[in-house]
Design a protein around this motif. Structure first.
Motif, PDB file in Angstrom:
ATOM      1  N   ARG A  71       0.826  -1.211   0.000  1.00 12.93           N
ATOM      2  CA  ARG A  71       0.000   0.000   0.000  1.00 12.93           C
ATOM      3  C   ARG A  71       0.862   1.264   0.000  1.00 12.93           C
ATOM      4  N   HIS A  72       2.133   1.126  -0.325  1.00 10.88           N
ATOM      5  CA  HIS A  72       3.043   2.268  -0.367  1.00 10.88           C
ATOM      6  C   HIS A  72       2.877   2.989  -1.699  1.00 10.88           C
ATOM      7  N   LEU A  73       2.799   4.331  -1.648  1.00 11.72           N
ATOM      8  CA  LEU A  73       2.700   5.149  -2.843  1.00 11.72           C
ATOM      9  C   LEU A  73       4.073   5.272  -3.483  1.00 11.72           C
ATOM     10  N   HIS A  74       4.140   5.065  -4.783  1.00  8.58           N
ATOM     11  CA  HIS A  74       5.373   5.232  -5.542  1.00  8.58           C
ATOM     12  C   HIS A  74       5.122   6.263  -6.635  1.00  8.58           C
ATOM     13  N   ILE A  75       6.079   7.148  -6.818  1.00  2.73           N
ATOM     14  CA  ILE A  75       6.013   8.139  -7.880  1.00  2.73           C
ATOM     15  C   ILE A  75       7.209   7.882  -8.783  1.00  2.73           C
ATOM     16  N   LEU A  76       6.921   7.472 -10.000  1.00  2.00           N
ATOM     17  CA  LEU A  76       7.942   6.991 -10.918  1.00  2.00           C
ATOM     18  C   LEU A  76       8.015   7.907 -12.136  1.00  2.00           C
ATOM     19  N   ARG A  77       9.197   8.434 -12.395  1.00  2.67           N
ATOM     20  CA  ARG A  77       9.364   9.325 -13.538  1.00  2.67           C
ATOM     21  C   ARG A  77       9.320   8.516 -14.829  1.00  2.67           C
ATOM     22  N   VAL A  78       8.597   9.053 -15.800  1.00  3.71           N
ATOM     23  CA  VAL A  78       8.467   8.418 -17.110  1.00  3.71           C
ATOM     24  C   VAL A  78       8.728   9.473 -18.186  1.00  3.71           C
ATOM     25  N   PRO A  79       8.967   9.057 -19.428  1.00  2.00           N
ATOM     26  CA  PRO A  79       9.196  10.040 -20.498  1.00  2.00           C
ATOM     27  C   PRO A  79       7.986  10.966 -20.676  1.00  2.00           C
ATOM     28  N   PRO A  80       8.229  12.200 -21.057  1.00  2.00           N
ATOM     29  CA  PRO A  80       7.139  13.177 -21.159  1.00  2.00           C
ATOM     30  C   PRO A  80       6.161  12.916 -22.295  1.00  2.00           C
ATOM     31  N   ASP A  81       6.457  11.957 -23.179  1.00  2.00           N
ATOM     32  CA  ASP A  81       5.535  11.684 -24.279  1.00  2.00           C
ATOM     33  C   ASP A  81       4.499  10.605 -23.937  1.00  2.00           C
ATOM     34  N   MET A  82       4.483  10.119 -22.699  1.00  2.00           N
ATOM     35  CA  MET A  82       3.495   9.125 -22.292  1.00  2.00           C
ATOM     36  C   MET A  82       2.096   9.760 -22.357  1.00  2.00           C
ATOM     37  N   ARG A  83       1.132   9.012 -22.857  1.00  2.00           N
ATOM     38  CA  ARG A  83      -0.223   9.546 -23.036  1.00  2.00           C
ATOM     39  C   ARG A  83      -1.233   9.000 -22.037  1.00  2.00           C
ATOM     40  N   ASN A  84      -0.923   7.831 -21.441  1.00  2.00           N
ATOM     41  CA  ASN A  84      -1.867   7.277 -20.463  1.00  2.00           C
ATOM     42  C   ASN A  84      -1.122   6.405 -19.461  1.00  2.00           C
ATOM     43  N   CYS A  85      -1.820   6.046 -18.405  1.00  2.00           N
ATOM     44  CA  CYS A  85      -1.205   5.276 -17.318  1.00  2.00           C
ATOM     45  C   CYS A  85      -0.712   3.915 -17.793  1.00  2.00           C
ATOM     46  N   HIS A  86      -1.500   3.252 -18.627  1.00  2.00           N
ATOM     47  CA  HIS A  86      -1.102   1.925 -19.103  1.00  2.00           C
ATOM     48  C   HIS A  86       0.196   2.002 -19.899  1.00  2.00           C
ATOM     49  N   GLN A  87       0.308   2.995 -20.775  1.00  2.00           N
ATOM     50  CA  GLN A  87       1.532   3.163 -21.569  1.00  2.00           C
ATOM     51  C   GLN A  87       2.721   3.410 -20.646  1.00  2.00           C
TER      52      GLN A  87
END
Length: 140
Positions: free
Chosen positions: A104-120
Motif C-alpha cells: 500500500r506504499h505510494l510510488h512516484i515513478l518518472r516516465v518520459p514526457p511523451d506518455m499519453r496514459n497510465c497503461h503506456q
C-alpha cells in the motif's frame, strides 16, 4: 560526506559540493528541507532543478506544486495517475503515481514526457516498448 553525519561546515570552508555531478550550495547540501517546490520552479538551471527535485523528493514536490493529471485509471493497487508538470525552458516532468498492492506504499515513478496514459507509462516502466504487449495476469 554522504553517511558521515556531518550536517554543516563553517562559512568560507572552501569545499565544492556536488550532487550527482552538479555543483550545489551549502544550503542544498545541508538544508534541503528548507527548499520548497515553488523555489524549484523558479530555478533556471535545468540540472540544478533536477537535483533539487531529487533532494526534495517527487512526492513532496508534487504535493507542493500540484501538476496536471493527464490520465487516471485503476490497477490492482488502486487508482493510478499520470501527472504532468510543464517547465518553460525544459521538457515537462511526467510521473506515474501508483500504489503497491501488497504494501500500500505510494510510488512516484518518472516516465518520459511523451506518455499519453497510465497503461503506456506502466508498460514503459516494465520494459515494454509496445503497451499492447503489457498485459500482466497478476500484479503484486
Amino acid at each position: 560526506m554522504a553517511g558521515s553525519g556531518i550536517t554543516s561546515l563553517s562559512a568560507g570552508h572552501g569545499f565544492v559540493w556536488r550532487w550527482r555531478g552538479v555543483q550545489v550550495t551549502d544550503k542544498i547540501a545541508f538544508e534541503s528541507q528548507s527548499i520548497t517546490g515553488q523555489d524549484i520552479l523558479n530555478i533556471e538551471n535545468v540540472e540544478l532543478r533536477r537535483v533539487l527535485i531529487e533532494r526534495l523528493g517527487y512526492e513532496t514536490f508534487l504535493q507542493q506544486v500540484g501538476g496536471l493529471i493527464r490520465d487516471r485509471d485503476r490497477d490492482s493497487g488502486g487508482e493510478r495517475q499520470l501527472v504532468y508538470i510543464p517547465f518553460e525552458d525544459d521538457e515537462p516532468l511526467m510521473v506515474l503515481k501508483v500504489t503497491c498492492p501488497s504494501t500500500r506504499h505510494l510510488h512516484i515513478l518518472r516516465v518520459p514526457p511523451d506518455m499519453r496514459n497510465c497503461h503506456q507509462a506502466a508498460a514503459w516502466i516494465a520494459g515494454f516498448n509496445n503497451p499492447d504487449d503489457y498485459n500482466p495476469a497478476i500484479e503484486a
